[in-house]
Design a protein around this motif. Structure first.
Motif, short mmCIF file in Angstrom:
data_model
loop_
_atom_site.label_atom_id
_atom_site.label_comp_id
_atom_site.label_asym_id
_atom_site.label_seq_id
_atom_site.Cartn_x
_atom_site.Cartn_y
_atom_site.Cartn_z
N VAL B 52 0.89 -1.16 0.00
CA VAL B 52 0.00 0.00 0.00
C VAL B 52 0.93 1.21 0.00
CG1 VAL B 52 -1.66 1.34 1.36
CG2 VAL B 52 -1.92 -1.13 1.16
N VAL B 53 0.65 2.20 -0.84
CA VAL B 53 1.53 3.36 -0.93
C VAL B 53 0.84 4.60 -0.33
CG1 VAL B 53 2.74 4.93 -2.52
CG2 VAL B 53 2.72 2.47 -2.95
N MET B 54 1.58 5.31 0.51
CA MET B 54 1.09 6.55 1.10
C MET B 54 1.95 7.70 0.61
SD MET B 54 0.69 3.99 3.26
CE MET B 54 -0.77 3.20 3.90
N SER B 55 1.30 8.84 0.37
CA SER B 55 2.05 10.04 0.01
C SER B 55 1.17 11.25 0.29
CB SER B 55 2.46 9.98 -1.47
OG SER B 55 3.34 11.04 -1.75
N VAL B 56 1.66 12.41 -0.15
CA VAL B 56 0.81 13.60 -0.08
C VAL B 56 0.70 14.19 -1.48
CG1 VAL B 56 1.26 14.21 2.33
CG2 VAL B 56 2.77 15.10 0.55
N VAL B 67 -2.56 17.29 1.02
CA VAL B 67 -3.49 16.34 1.63
C VAL B 67 -2.84 14.95 1.51
CG1 VAL B 67 -4.86 16.08 -0.51
CG2 VAL B 67 -5.87 15.49 1.71
N SER B 68 -2.93 14.17 2.58
CA SER B 68 -2.31 12.84 2.57
C SER B 68 -3.25 11.85 1.89
CB SER B 68 -1.97 12.40 3.99
OG SER B 68 -3.11 12.45 4.82
N VAL B 69 -2.66 10.91 1.17
CA VAL B 69 -3.45 9.92 0.42
C VAL B 69 -2.84 8.52 0.59
CG1 VAL B 69 -4.23 11.55 -1.34
CG2 VAL B 69 -2.10 10.28 -1.70
N LYS B 70 -3.66 7.50 0.29
CA LYS B 70 -3.14 6.14 0.22
C LYS B 70 -3.81 5.42 -0.93
CE LYS B 70 -6.46 4.12 3.50
NZ LYS B 70 -6.65 3.57 4.85
N THR B 71 -3.19 4.34 -1.39
CA THR B 71 -3.85 3.52 -2.40
C THR B 71 -4.86 2.64 -1.67
OG1 THR B 71 -2.10 1.84 -2.24
CG2 THR B 71 -1.85 3.49 -3.97
N ALA B 72 -6.01 2.43 -2.27
CA ALA B 72 -7.07 1.65 -1.61
C ALA B 72 -6.68 0.18 -1.49
CB ALA B 72 -8.38 1.80 -2.37
N GLY B 99 -11.39 9.90 3.29
CA GLY B 99 -12.14 8.85 2.59
C GLY B 99 -12.54 9.21 1.16
N ASP B 100 -12.41 10.49 0.77
CA ASP B 100 -12.73 10.88 -0.61
C ASP B 100 -11.79 10.18 -1.59
OD1 ASP B 100 -14.62 12.61 0.36
OD2 ASP B 100 -13.60 14.47 -0.27
N VAL B 101 -12.34 9.71 -2.70
CA VAL B 101 -11.49 9.16 -3.77
C VAL B 101 -11.05 10.33 -4.63
CG1 VAL B 101 -11.39 7.63 -5.76
CG2 VAL B 101 -12.64 6.93 -3.71
N ILE B 102 -9.73 10.53 -4.69
CA ILE B 102 -9.19 11.72 -5.33
C ILE B 102 -8.86 11.45 -6.79
CG2 ILE B 102 -6.99 12.98 -5.39
CD1 ILE B 102 -7.42 13.51 -2.45
N ALA B 103 -8.43 10.23 -7.08
CA ALA B 103 -8.06 9.88 -8.45
C ALA B 103 -8.07 8.37 -8.57
CB ALA B 103 -6.68 10.44 -8.78
N GLU B 104 -7.86 7.89 -9.78
CA GLU B 104 -7.73 6.46 -9.99
C GLU B 104 -6.53 6.22 -10.87
OE1 GLU B 104 -11.79 4.67 -10.02
OE2 GLU B 104 -10.81 3.25 -11.39
N TRP B 105 -5.75 5.22 -10.54
CA TRP B 105 -4.54 4.93 -11.28
C TRP B 105 -4.54 3.44 -11.61
CZ3 TRP B 105 -0.20 1.94 -9.67
CH2 TRP B 105 0.93 2.05 -10.48
N HIS B 106 -4.64 3.10 -12.90
CA HIS B 106 -4.75 1.71 -13.35
C HIS B 106 -5.77 0.94 -12.52
CE1 HIS B 106 -1.51 2.51 -16.01
NE2 HIS B 106 -0.54 2.48 -15.10
N LYS B 109 -7.83 2.94 -6.60
CA LYS B 109 -8.34 4.22 -6.09
C LYS B 109 -7.30 4.89 -5.18
CE LYS B 109 -13.30 3.42 -6.24
NZ LYS B 109 -13.39 2.09 -6.90
N ILE B 110 -7.18 6.20 -5.35
CA ILE B 110 -6.31 7.01 -4.49
C ILE B 110 -7.24 7.73 -3.51
CG2 ILE B 110 -4.53 8.81 -4.40
CD1 ILE B 110 -3.74 6.36 -6.15
N VAL B 111 -7.08 7.41 -2.22
CA VAL B 111 -8.04 7.86 -1.20
C VAL B 111 -7.39 8.87 -0.26
CG1 VAL B 111 -9.57 7.06 0.65
CG2 VAL B 111 -9.08 5.56 -1.28
N ALA B 112 -8.12 9.94 0.03
CA ALA B 112 -7.62 10.95 0.98
C ALA B 112 -7.65 10.39 2.40
CB ALA B 112 -8.47 12.21 0.90
N THR B 113 -6.57 10.61 3.14
CA THR B 113 -6.53 10.13 4.53
C THR B 113 -6.57 11.30 5.52
OG1 THR B 113 -4.11 10.05 4.52
CG2 THR B 113 -5.26 8.03 3.94
#
Lengths: 418, 116
Positions: B52-56, B67-72, B99-106, B109-113
């Motif tokens: 699982v990848v976390m970033s901002v 805003v911090s995000v993680k892969t779902a 919990g908002d889905v910010i984007a999708e990559w392949h 889901k990229i989710v705001a934490t």
């Protein structure tokens, strides 16, 4: 300062991190009038910048990131209608008597004094910095503590450097090694003074994931670079942590990250004469996390450096229960306190005093790693076996009320090989 | 050819010491796990490691600039640099909720934490 506007509460919680928020929520649920004060601009303490997972597995039975864990508690706090002030710096605690205390704070809306019956001190910890661990040399830009680097990257979106040397292989250092590597910086080395890594086993995996070299039994002794860090000098140490002459080498780097452990923040407590345990750096506490000053409770990393946020929240809740009892009984009614003493291979522990009136979680750390051990409390005949103990991993052991009540004077905790 | 992989489980903070035997490309005995999730992860770690990848990511007009995000879900380890590159180019407008889905990559889901 006597003409400052006066507020009135049952309990003032100092600190809006996990210990403080958990304490405030529990105190409110127990019917107390609560005010929470935090000097940061937002609730959560350091959690909002801890964007990695590993939070809340015990408490929420699911794995959350730091910001998610903080958001859950902040939501509870708001839903319960707990009064809180951010950007509020506590300047002074005055202890007039067991049930009369005043907390003075300044905030963007002005300075106030709060008349309160109890205080829960949850101000967390600070990081040890470069000068505390014997690093000499130039003072150019590019020297940060791990937490400062984390704030820069994960709150403000600023990259602190490109070629990184990290001092300390504790969890914070390793987690920042991963953040740097992910963001495209080159982590050239993690330098660890001890002969074993300092972090939880799962975080040691980070080094393997990103091919980051770990130097055990090494220390950074010097940093060079007038404007900005250019290189750092490393030396090997022997088993007594003494530098071995002739083993020095340099690593070129533009950034030095210090992750050399945390120290409880106790300034406001020492100012009113709270007794401090030199081993933990935090206050001496009883089994309700009350300090040596009646009615002043403490919780979380300002008492003992924890490795899991779940324990921090647990301590906050316990302190809130202590505050409720204190107000109901006008003091903690326990007459006999049983001292918990450190035995073989126990470096530190809390709480220091047990009443025998309630079950207690003991939080402790060992001095040295050992395999196949028994944790013993000889005076009460309690024993439990563990496959492995490490200084980096806190031991949490439950003593039941009936077990504690068996003790005549003190109880010793020891960790001995089988 | 028999090979034994030794590593630490990262499914939860317990950090079990795992051992996976691989013989001629086939998974043999798995040792050291204390839960079924650990066993499953051990096998995956040898065959197709994922994280699982976390970033901002950047946020416009928020209380904080990121805003911090993680892969779902966990993503293959070798794809992580590509994902980081993708995240570095994202920018969203406040408000953002946990919990908002910010984007999708392949399809991930990229989710705001964090809120922003």
């Amino acid at each position: 300062m006597n003409d400052l506007p006066m507020l009135n509460y049952d309990v003032v919680v100092i600190g809006g991190g996990p210990a403080g928020m958990a304490a405030a929520v529990r105190a409110k649920k127990l019917g107390l009038k609560v005010l929470l004060l935090d000097d940061n601009d937002y609730l959560g303490g350091i959690l909002p910048q801890c964007i990695h997972p590993g939070f809340g597995l015990h408490y929420f039975k699911e794995e959350l990131t730091g910001p998610e864990f903080a958001a859950r508690f902040a939501k509870r706090l708001v839903e319960l209608g707990v009064d809180y002030r951010t950007a509020a710096r506590v300047l002074e605690i005055k202890n007039y008597s067991d049930l009369e205390k005043v907390v003075v704070f300044s905030s963007p809306s002005g300075a106030y004094q709060v008349w309160t019956r109890t205080i829960i001190y949850a101000a967390g910890a600070r990081e040890r910095h470069a000068f505390e661990i014997g690093i000499v040399g130039d003072r150019g830009a590019g020297i940060y503590t791990a937490g400062e680097a984390q704030t820069l990257m994960d709150i403000y979106g600023v990259m602190p450097g490109k070629e990184i040397v990290i001092v300390g292989s504790g969890d914070v250092g390793l987690i920042m090694a991963r953040r740097f590597a992910l963001e495209g910086a080159k982590v050239k080395a993690v330098i660890e003074l001890m002969p074993y890594p300092g972090g939880l086993a799962r975080n040691i995996m980070i080094l393997r994931d990103f091919d980051i070299p770990l130097y055990l039994s090494h220390k950074v002794v010097e940093v060079r670079g007038k404007e900005r860090v250019e290189r750092v000098k490393i030396v090997k140490v022997d088993e007594n942590l003494r530098e071995i002459p002739g083993t020095e080498f340099w690593i070129e780097a533009d950034t030095l990250i210090i992750s050399a452990g945390l120290v409880p923040n106790v300034k406001l407590l020492t100012a009113i004469g709270v007794e401090i345990d030199p081993a933990t750096g935090g206050p001496v506490v009883n089994d309700l996390f009350e300090t040596s000053v009646p009615g002043i409770f403490a919780a979380g990393n300002s008492v003992i450096i924890n490795d899991l946020v779940d324990y921090v929240a647990e301590q906050g809740e316990l302190a809130a229960e202590g505050a409720r009892l204190f107000i109901d009984k006008e003091g903690i009614p326990t007459r006999r306190w049983i001292k918990l003493e450190k035995g073989e291979n126990v470096r530190l522990l809390v709480p220091h005093y047990l009443s025998g009136e309630r079950d207690v979680w003991i939080y402790a750390r060992v001095s040295k790693p050992m395999e196949n051990v028994e944790v013993r409390f000889p005076e009460i005949g309690k024993k439990l076996r563990l496959p492995v103990v490490k200084p980096a991993e806190m031991l949490r052991v439950k003593l039941r009320r009936e077990e504690i009540a068996k003790a005549r004077d003190g109880i010793t905790m020891e960790v001995v090989p089988l | 050819m028999k090979k034994t992989y030794r590593f630490t489980c990262i499914v939860c903070p317990l950090g079990c010491a795992l051992e996976v035997e691989v013989e001629n490309g086939k998974i043999g005995e798995v040792k050291g796990y204390t839960c079924p999730r650990g066993k499953e992860w051990a096998i995956e770690e040898v065959t197709n490691p994922k994280r699982v990848v976390m970033s901002v990511i950047k946020v416009r007009n928020g209380a904080l600039p990121t805003v911090s995000v993680k892969t779902a879900e966990p993503v293959p380890k070798e794809k992580i640099p590509e994902l980081m590159e993708f995240l570095s180019k994202l920018e969203v407008d406040a408000p953002v909720n946990v919990g908002d889905v910010i984007a999708e990559w392949h399809g991930v889901k990229i989710v705001a934490t964090r809120g922003a």
